[in-house]
Every structure is written in C-alpha cells, then in structure tokens.
Design a protein around this motif. Structure first.
Motif, PDB file in Angstrom:
ATOM      1  N   SER A   1      -6.487 -28.612 -48.305  1.00 45.46           N
ATOM      2  CA  SER A   1      -7.866 -27.914 -48.944  1.00 45.46           C
ATOM      3  C   SER A   1      -9.180 -28.449 -48.265  1.00 45.46           C
ATOM      4  O   SER A   1     -10.042 -27.692 -48.150  1.00 45.46           O
ATOM      5  CB  SER A   1      -7.682 -28.116 -50.349  1.00 45.46           C
ATOM      6  N   PHE A   2      -9.169 -29.466 -47.587  1.00 49.90           N
ATOM      7  CA  PHE A   2     -10.104 -30.239 -47.111  1.00 49.90           C
ATOM      8  C   PHE A   2     -10.732 -29.249 -46.026  1.00 49.90           C
ATOM      9  O   PHE A   2     -11.957 -29.108 -45.567  1.00 49.90           O
ATOM     10  CB  PHE A   2     -10.001 -31.490 -46.803  1.00 49.90           C
ATOM     11  N   ILE A   3      -9.606 -28.948 -45.151  1.00 48.32           N
ATOM     12  CA  ILE A   3      -9.699 -28.134 -43.774  1.00 48.32           C
ATOM     13  C   ILE A   3     -10.529 -26.796 -44.317  1.00 48.32           C
ATOM     14  O   ILE A   3     -11.492 -26.347 -43.658  1.00 48.32           O
ATOM     15  CB  ILE A   3      -8.610 -27.885 -43.094  1.00 48.32           C
ATOM     16  N   LEU A   4      -9.931 -26.063 -45.133  1.00 43.46           N
ATOM     17  CA  LEU A   4     -10.607 -24.875 -45.716  1.00 43.46           C
ATOM     18  C   LEU A   4     -11.802 -24.877 -46.223  1.00 43.46           C
ATOM     19  O   LEU A   4     -12.762 -23.834 -45.746  1.00 43.46           O
ATOM     20  CB  LEU A   4      -9.532 -24.212 -46.580  1.00 43.46           C
ATOM     21  N   ILE A   5     -12.082 -26.086 -47.167  1.00 43.16           N
ATOM     22  CA  ILE A   5     -13.573 -26.270 -47.540  1.00 43.16           C
ATOM     23  C   ILE A   5     -14.408 -26.590 -46.516  1.00 43.16           C
ATOM     24  O   ILE A   5     -15.528 -25.901 -46.586  1.00 43.16           O
ATOM     25  CB  ILE A   5     -13.563 -27.444 -48.571  1.00 43.16           C
TER      26      ILE A   5
ATOM     27  N   MET B   1     -18.646 -24.635 -42.963  1.00 44.03           N
ATOM     28  CA  MET B   1     -19.086 -24.485 -41.571  1.00 44.03           C
ATOM     29  C   MET B   1     -19.833 -22.878 -41.272  1.00 44.03           C
ATOM     30  O   MET B   1     -20.892 -22.635 -40.719  1.00 44.03           O
ATOM     31  CB  MET B   1     -18.150 -24.580 -40.526  1.00 44.03           C
ATOM     32  N   SER B   2     -18.963 -22.133 -42.080  1.00 40.88           N
ATOM     33  CA  SER B   2     -19.732 -20.802 -42.160  1.00 40.88           C
ATOM     34  C   SER B   2     -20.866 -20.432 -42.836  1.00 40.88           C
ATOM     35  O   SER B   2     -21.779 -19.512 -42.405  1.00 40.88           O
ATOM     36  CB  SER B   2     -18.347 -19.647 -42.681  1.00 40.88           C
TER      37      SER B   2
ATOM     38  N   VAL C   1     -26.551 -27.451 -41.076  1.00 45.70           N
ATOM     39  CA  VAL C   1     -25.124 -27.911 -41.150  1.00 45.70           C
ATOM     40  C   VAL C   1     -25.312 -28.932 -42.614  1.00 45.70           C
ATOM     41  O   VAL C   1     -24.207 -29.031 -43.051  1.00 45.70           O
ATOM     42  CB  VAL C   1     -24.682 -28.468 -39.932  1.00 45.70           C
ATOM     43  N   LEU C   2     -26.441 -29.648 -42.621  1.00 46.89           N
ATOM     44  CA  LEU C   2     -26.405 -30.611 -43.809  1.00 46.89           C
ATOM     45  C   LEU C   2     -26.473 -30.089 -44.924  1.00 46.89           C
ATOM     46  O   LEU C   2     -25.739 -30.440 -45.967  1.00 46.89           O
ATOM     47  CB  LEU C   2     -27.623 -31.521 -43.284  1.00 46.89           C
ATOM     48  N   LEU C   3     -27.307 -29.117 -45.051  1.00 42.33           N
ATOM     49  CA  LEU C   3     -27.539 -28.463 -46.224  1.00 42.33           C
ATOM     50  C   LEU C   3     -26.099 -27.878 -46.766  1.00 42.33           C
ATOM     51  O   LEU C   3     -25.679 -27.945 -47.920  1.00 42.33           O
ATOM     52  CB  LEU C   3     -28.515 -27.512 -46.263  1.00 42.33           C
ATOM     53  N   ALA C   4     -25.498 -27.177 -45.973  1.00 44.64           N
ATOM     54  CA  ALA C   4     -24.333 -26.135 -46.186  1.00 44.64           C
ATOM     55  C   ALA C   4     -23.202 -27.574 -46.558  1.00 44.64           C
ATOM     56  O   ALA C   4     -22.363 -26.991 -47.526  1.00 44.64           O
ATOM     57  CB  ALA C   4     -23.798 -25.616 -45.191  1.00 44.64           C
TER      58      ALA C   4
END
Lengths: 345, 360
Positions: B70-74, B79-80, B314-317
């Motif tokens: 789930s970490f990978i998906l999150i 990232m998107s 990146v930081l905000l997302a």
C-alpha cells in the motif's frame, strides 16, 4: 465656499444619523438583511483597509481570521456552554495571538508577496477548520445566540443593530486615533520608507507584525459579531470566494480610506440582496464592478468622492486661491498615487 | 514610495539594483547564523516525518501482508499529484518570475481548461488528445488576451495587477458556474491509459493515467528547463528576470517576451486542468483549490524558480498524501496542520522560498 465646507463637514454626522434611523425608518427586514450585514462585513473590511491604507499591506487573511474567531466563539458557546461574553473575549484574544503568528510569518515580505502569503495562510486555516469535526465540518455550528442583553437577532434585530453600529463607530474612532499616535505614525513611516525607518532605529517587521495582530483583533471582533447576528457559522462561510468578496467590497468602497470599508460593504450587500432580482449572475456584476474600479478608479467610491471634493473646492476657491487652496486633498482617482486621502494626514 | 499599489518594492531587502538593501545589510550575519540553526530544525522536522512514514510502511515486514504494497501505491499516487501540481504551478512561477505578476486567475484558467476539454470530449465527440491540445491552446490565448487587455499597461504596478486578476477570477468563477453547472464532472481517460497497469511487484496494479501524468510532468519540466536554460529566447527571459529595463535597453522587445511567457504559462494551466479533470474532477471550487496549491508551492519553492516549483510540488503532494494516510488515527482532520507547518517552516527559515533568489 463656507457653505460648502459646512455641508462637507456635516457629511459624517448625516451618515451617522441616517444609520441611526435605519431601524425606525426602514423596518425589521432592511435592518436585519442590509444593516447588520453591512456593519459586520464593514468591520471586517476595515481591518483590511487599515493595513492597506496605513501599512501598504493588502492582506487576504482577514476573512480567515474572522472565521476562526466566529467558529471558536460558536464552539465555546454551543459545545461547552461558555458565557457569550467570555467566549467572545477568549476567541478575540486567541485569534489576536494567531494574528501575531501570521504577522510574524508574513511581515518579512511586502506588496504582492505579502498578499500571496496571507492568502496561503488563510486558505490553509480554512481547509483545516473545515476538516475538524469540532467546528461542525461543512454544516457549521448552529444556534449561537448573543448575550441576552442584545436580544434575539432574528425576531428583533434593533438592539443588536445598535450594538454593531456602536462597535463600528468605536472601531472607526479608535483606528483614526491610532494612526495619529507615535505607533501609527511610525507604521506609516514603515509603509513609505522602510530603509530610512530602519536607519532611525525602528524595526519595520515589528511594526508590520504588531499592526497585523491589531487588525486581526478587529477582524476577530467582526467574526464574533457575525456569528451572533447570524446565530450560525460554518467554515464554508470564509472560503476563498468570500475572501475575495471582502477584498472586492473594500476595493469598491476605497482601499485607502477607512470609511470606504463600510461604504463598500453597503454597496456589496445591496448588490448581493437585490442583484438576484435582476439577474442570476449578480456575482458577475460584482466582479465587473470590482474590475471597473480597479481599472478606472483605484481609490474606489471614496477616491471619487475625494476627487470631486477637491474639484469643487478648486472651483469655489477661484483662480486666485486655486494653487494653495486645494492642497490637502490630492485627487484620488486615476493615478495610483492618488490613494493618499486619509493615509497621509 | 508613497504609492502602495504602484510601488514594486522588492521583497526581502533586495534593492532594485540587486544589492542587499541597507536595512538588512547590518543584520545579515545574524540572519545567516539563525538560518543555519533554522535549517537544522527544518531538516530535523523532515527527517522525523520521513522516519515516521517509513516506520509505518515497513514495520510489518516486507512481505505482501505488510504495509509495503500500500505504501508503494500511496507514493505513486502522491507522485502523480505532484506532477499535476507541478504543471499547475510552473506556469504561475514562470509568469511571476519574469513579470512580477501574480496571476490570481491561474486557478480559473486551470478549471476553464478542464471544462473546455470536457465539453469537447463529452458533447462534441472530439478525441481526448485533440481536445487536450485545443483546450491548452485556447487557454493560452485566453491568458494572452488577459495580459494584452488588462495587464500590459499596468506593468510594474504589481498589486494593482494582482487585484485585476482577482477580479477576473471572481468573474470567471461565476461564468463557469453559469456555463458548466455546479455538478462535479470527470473527463473520461483516453484509450491506452484508461485502465490499470501491472507494476510487477506484489501483484500491484496502478492507474495508467496517473503514470501518464507523471510522465507528462517530467516531459514538460524537461522541455521548460531546456527552453529557459538552453535557447536564445530562454536567455532573454532570464535576462529579463534579472534586469528588465537593461534587457529592454539592449534592444530586446520585452513586451513580446512577456506576451510569450504569459501565453505559455497560461497554456500550462489549461493543460493541467485537462489532466486534473481526467484524474480528479471538475467542479466549482477546484479553481480555488489549485490556485491555493500553486501559490503554496510557489511560496515554498521560491517565487520564479522552476526547480523550486518542482521541489515544492513534490513536497506539498507528499506531505498532503502521507498526512491523510499515515497520521495516527484521530489526527486525520488535522492533516492540513502539516501543510501549515511546511509553509511556516519555509517562511521562517528562508522567506524567499527554498530556491528563491534573494540575498537577505
């Protein structure tokens, strides 16, 4: 000429008298729908106008601070059964502290940077408050009644109307006084010449921060009065749209004169109430008025009034005295530097 | 400088000639001292955050029953989102960097771009890619028109320009409500990207359109970088950012440069709107959300810096996405606090943003 000056001097008193006569002359509906909204919206707008006119700081955080105070008061009263006066005092104190923090964060910047940072701070607070269940999420908190002295704002709005009017006049007089104190003079110095002020030993950031916290207290008072008047508030009532509406009211009235805040709020409220009767797109009308004012007369309605005043005085003074006679009120219309108005006196 | 709207007093003590202005010159040493301590605090905060997220992700082992899948998906979702944020904020920062114009209608251009593509795709049966290209081009032209009609003759009056764009945002928001209604709309994803792709680890599948967004953001980012840093036009843009009057005096037609940058910046907002409308949704209020995110990114990354926009996005997302998932239970509603801490920390440490150009 002396007749004109007398008339001119009477204008504020006439305005005040008219405001006092609103409940007996116009009845309950106008008092509650137009009067009350104009007063609390104007009080919030004047916190923006004060910073803009005397500090050159256009803050978009005022509506957010207003909402925080309103929601805090509502939560304290409804969920914790706190006495309305104590709830109001606590909220205003807390929001002033938040204003101090926001001011400290934003005051190293000026101009358009300051505008962006205050917008970001306000929007983050809005999103935070709209997510916290204690503040009623999107439904908000209902049934927040003012202290019993002020009566029922829905059934009998006259008492709270006069209370709001007194608060507004009080805030106006206080602000007029503050800009004449050493603090106020230094604050205007920081607006005009930060490096020189710093060279003279004043700390520009400190002055901006303190003024911001003070304006936060005014916005917070407006929030408390609004929640008492409407008996409810939700985070949605301070979103970006409302933030921009507040700015447009202040700009329409005149961003460089304290009086402009209430004039703009009155125009805005009337457009908001009677606009839908003529068109579904009254928000577009407000947008167009806003745009027209910014493009054509950045001084807003007060700017136009000041300009007219100067013209009439010139005319009355005649050619012999025209040069010296009109010096005190620079025309506040087309040029952006025409903002001077109350700002410099 | 008796003129609040017209004055473009540079922020943070950088005089118009680029030297640190006198008021801060004396305290410069103290500032750099305190910012070193501050940077240490900032890095410590970041480390605690990353450590907490990694602990949550890895504490139940690396197996497929743990939290790693789930970490990978999150993370991919974050990232998107970062890609979308970058596309939206790069235009804002580009325009700001060159022209000192904060385009407060940037969020409206984003939403309008999405709506235009939505109308073309769902009601006029235009293909997604064509619609995306047309919407991007149209929004670029809308932005250009805005600049030519309203902003060109107010050059240098940055607060007045901000107020003008705010008025336009107010107007556009109401008109879009009238034209496109208040219901949330979604653009259907185009052909090869409308499903999920197998990631090849833990049997995970991930939205292929979100991967498309990441790719699009990277491509746009690289193109913008090459444009600004490797072409003659980009050289002129950078010169214009450093010293507009001098660039103008050297024979460059700065007005054309400004118009081009406004065209491209607005087009980027339109493109972001099409992508955002496909992966998220189009509704009244989305203009505010994206304006706010873009402004937060520009504040964090540094105003006018392309690298800053990428890092800020990146930081905000990641902060937003991880906060929504990994905060201890019960803290969820306070997730926005972390965004506030991010902004506050950056402002306190480096008021001009992480990659902002400033000397004080």
């Amino acid at each position: 000429m002396s007749t004109y000056l007398l008339v001119r001097r009477a204008v504020p008193w006439v305005a005040l008298t008219l405001a006092l006569l609103v409940p007996p002359l116009l009845g309950t509906y106008a008092t509650s729908a137009i009067g009350l909204k104009t007063l609390w919206f104007g009080l919030c707008a004047v916190s923006l106008t004060f910073l803009a006119a005397y500090g050159g700081m256009i803050s978009l955080a005022q509506m957010g601070l207003f909402g925080m105070a309103g929601l805090l008061t509502a939560a304290l009263q409804v969920q914790h059964g706190v006495d309305p006066w104590i709830a109001a005092g606590t909220s205003i104190a807390a929001v002033s502290l938040i204003g101090l923090l926001f001011g400290a964060l934003a005051s190293s910047s000026t101009g358009v940077y300051f505008l962006m940072i205050t917008l970001a701070l306000a929007m983050i607070s809005y999103l935070l408050f709209s997510a916290v269940p204690a503040f009623g999420l999107h439904e908000g908190i209902n049934g927040v009644f003012p202290p019993s002295v002020l009566g029922d704002p829905v059934l009998e709005p006259n008492t709270i109307y006069y209370f709001l009017l007194a608060t507004s006049v009080g805030a106006y007089v206080l602000l007029r006084h503050i800009v004449r104190t050493p603090f106020g003079i230094a604050f205007q110095g920081v607006r005009d010449e930060p490096p020189r002020m710093a060279a003279m030993g004043y700390n520009p950031r400190l002055y901006r921060t303190l003024a911001f916290a003070f304006a936060a207290a005014i916005a917070a008072s407006a929030g408390v009065l609004a929640v008492w008047t409407n008996t409810r508030m939700s985070a949605g009532s301070v979103n970006l749209g409302v933030t921009i509406e507040l700015l447009s009211a202040a700009v329409i009235g005149g961003l460089w004169r304290l009086e402009g805040a209430w004039i703009g709020a009155l125009v805005f409220t009337i457009l908001e109430i009677y606009g839908p009767g003529f068109t579904d797109r009254y928000e577009s009308v407000i947008g167009l008025v806003f745009l027209a004012i910014v493009l054509a007369s950045p001084g807003g309605i007060m700017g136009i009034a000041t300009w007219l005043d100067a013209r009439i005085r010139d005319r009355l003074a005649g050619p012999s005295r025209a040069v010296g006679g009109s010096g005190s009120d620079p025309p506040a219309t087309l040029g952006m530097d025409g903002q001077a108005g109350g700002g410099h006196r | 400088m008796s003129d609040p709207l017209g004055s473009d007093e540079p922020m943070h003590g950088r005089g118009s000639d680029g030297r640190p202005a006198g008021r801060f010159g004396a305290s410069l040493r103290a500032v750099s001292q305190s910012s070193r301590t501050g940077a240490a605090i900032g890095i410590a905060l970041l480390a605690v955050g990353i450590g907490w997220v990694l602990y949550q992700a890895l504490s139940k082992g690396l197996g497929s029953t743990g939290n790693l899948p789930s970490f990978i998906l999150i993370s991919l979702t974050a990232m998107s989102l970062a890609g979308l944020y970058f596309l939206a904020s790069s235009g804002l920062t580009l325009i700001f960097g060159l022209m000192r114009v904060v385009n407060m209608a940037h969020g409206s251009l984003y939403l309008l771009g999405g709506y235009l593509a939505w109308v073309m795709i769902t009601q006029l049966d235009v293909g997604w890619y064509v619609a995306a290209a047309v919407a991007t081009a149209l929004i670029a032209l809308v932005g250009l028109a805005m600049e030519q009609i309203f902003l060109r003759w107010n050059l240098g009056q940055d607060l007045r320009q901000a107020l003008i764009t705010i008025a336009i945002a107010l107007l556009l928001a109401d008109l879009m409500l009238a034209w496109f209604g208040g219901m949330a709309q979604t653009i259907p994803a185009p052909e090869p990207f409308d499903g999920r792709v197998d990631l090849g680890v833990y049997g995970l599948a991930f939205s292929s359109f979100r991967l498309f967004i990441i790719a699009a953001a990277v491509v746009v980012g690289v193109l913008l970088y090459l444009w600004i840093h490797k072409t003659r036009f980009g050289m002129v843009v950078r010169a214009g950012i450093d010293d507009g009057p001098m660039t103008s005096a050297l024979g460059v037609n700065v007005r054309v440069v400004f118009a081009t940058v406004f065209l491209v910046g607005s087009g980027l907002a339109g493109l972001a709107g099409v992508l955002g409308g496909t992966v998220l949704s189009l509704a009244p209020g989305q203009d505010q959300v994206f304006l706010t995110s873009s402004i937060v990114i520009v504040i964090v990354g540094g105003m006018g810096s392309l690298t800053g926009a990428a890092v800020g996005a990146v930081l905000l997302a990641f902060v937003q996405t991880y906060a929504a998932v990994y905060l201890p239970s019960g803290w969820g509603p306070y997730a926005m606090m972390l965004t506030f801490i991010l902004v506050a920390a950056v402002l306190a440490l480096k008021p001009s943003g992480l990659f902002g150009r400033s000397t004080a």
